[in-house]
Enzyme design. Structure first.
Site, PDB file in Angstrom:
ATOM      1  N   CYS A  74       0.869  -1.188   0.000  1.00 49.59           N
ATOM      2  CA  CYS A  74       0.000   0.000   0.000  1.00 49.59           C
ATOM      3  C   CYS A  74       0.901   1.232   0.000  1.00 49.59           C
ATOM      4  CB  CYS A  74      -0.986  -0.021   1.169  1.00 49.59           C
ATOM      5  SG  CYS A  74      -0.222   0.005   2.808  1.00 49.59           S
ATOM      6  N   ARG A  83      -3.311  -0.662   5.454  1.00 51.04           N
ATOM      7  CA  ARG A  83      -3.916  -1.728   4.654  1.00 51.04           C
ATOM      8  C   ARG A  83      -3.005  -2.930   4.450  1.00 51.04           C
ATOM      9  NH1 ARG A  83      -5.240   2.134  -0.246  1.00 51.04           N
ATOM     10  NH2 ARG A  83      -3.309   3.007   0.625  1.00 51.04           N
ATOM     11  N   ASP A 113      -8.333   3.778   1.407  1.00 47.66           N
ATOM     12  CA  ASP A 113      -7.338   4.157   2.406  1.00 47.66           C
ATOM     13  C   ASP A 113      -8.059   4.631   3.671  1.00 47.66           C
ATOM     14  OD1 ASP A 113      -5.351   5.245   3.926  1.00 47.66           O
ATOM     15  OD2 ASP A 113      -4.514   6.483   2.320  1.00 47.66           O
TER      16      ASP A 113
HETATM   17  P1  4NP Z   1      -1.803   2.821   4.125  1.00 48.16           P
HETATM   18  O1  4NP Z   1      -2.439   4.169   4.717  1.00 48.16           O
HETATM   19  O2  4NP Z   1      -1.252   3.164   2.728  1.00 48.16           O
HETATM   20  O3  4NP Z   1      -2.951   1.880   4.041  1.00 48.16           O
HETATM   21  O4  4NP Z   1      -0.711   2.390   5.080  1.00 48.16           O
HETATM   22  C1  4NP Z   1      -1.725   5.371   4.813  1.00 48.16           C
HETATM   23  C2  4NP Z   1      -0.888   5.558   5.871  1.00 48.16           C
HETATM   24  C3  4NP Z   1      -0.205   6.757   6.000  1.00 48.16           C
HETATM   25  C4  4NP Z   1      -0.374   7.752   5.064  1.00 48.16           C
HETATM   26  C5  4NP Z   1      -1.218   7.548   3.989  1.00 48.16           C
HETATM   27  C6  4NP Z   1      -1.887   6.349   3.857  1.00 48.16           C
HETATM   28  N1  4NP Z   1       0.317   8.979   5.205  1.00 48.16           N
HETATM   29  O5  4NP Z   1       0.084   9.884   4.395  1.00 48.16           O
HETATM   30  O6  4NP Z   1       1.129   9.132   6.141  1.00 48.16           O
END
Ligand code: 4NP
Length: 153
Positions: free
Chosen positions: A10, A16, A124
């Site tokens: 991800c 995720r 997300d």
């Molecule tokens: P992930 O979610 O891609 O599912 O781990 C996110 C976690 C952090 C961030 C964006 C999406 N961020 O911008 O820090």
């Protein structure tokens, strides 16, 4: 028999893909499959999964608290047989790093593995609440069951 190596990817590797990693791992025999996860970004290297991902996994009997964030790299095309992207942006970012057609052929959008799921992207949940994390868990549990059934057959 050779171990099949599967990577979940991800953006941050804290919401995720750690869930997808823990869920699929729980459904496959560890003598035949190795599952890992990574993020396309460098935002959360070395960090534990988001506390909401840890909590929702724990509610369903899966411990992901030992995982640590890392960034996807070109070497992962050599180290893994199947690379599952959580959404289209992740897919595009991974494919941009591919060196060969063989690299590209390893990359899939995870929800495409289950034709009964109408969503194309795992949403997300980072800026959401626990209900968003529950929704992500349910989607990933369904598609990982389908993936595990296909791999085990
Ligand atoms: P992930 O979610 O891609 O599912 O781990 C996110 C976690 C952090 C961030 C964006 C999406 N961020 O911008 O820090």
């Amino acid at each position: 028999m050779a171990i099949t190596r599967i990577l979940m990817v991800c953006l941050g590797n804290i919401c995720r893909s750690p869930l997808a990693h823990g869920i699929l791992e729980s459904k496959l025999p560890d003598d035949l499959f190795y599952v890992d996860s990574a993020g396309t970004s460098n935002y959360h290297i070395g960090q534990q999964p988001d506390r909401r991902s840890i909590a929702v996994a724990r509610l369903h009997g899966i411990d992901i608290s030992h995982q640590a964030g890392r960034q996807f790299s070109k070497n992962d095309f050599d180290a893994f047989d199947i690379i599952y992207a959580m959404d289209q942006d992740n897919y595009n970012d991974i494919v941009r790093l591919a060196r060969t057609e063989d690299d590209i052929a390893k990359v899939r959008k995870i929800l495409d593995a289950d034709t009964n799921i109408s969503s194309k992207n795992v949403p997300d949940p980072y800026y959401g609440d626990m209900s968003d994390f529950e929704h992500v868990f349910a989607l990933l549990d369904t598609v990982c069951q389908e993936i595990a059934d296909q791999l085990n057959s």
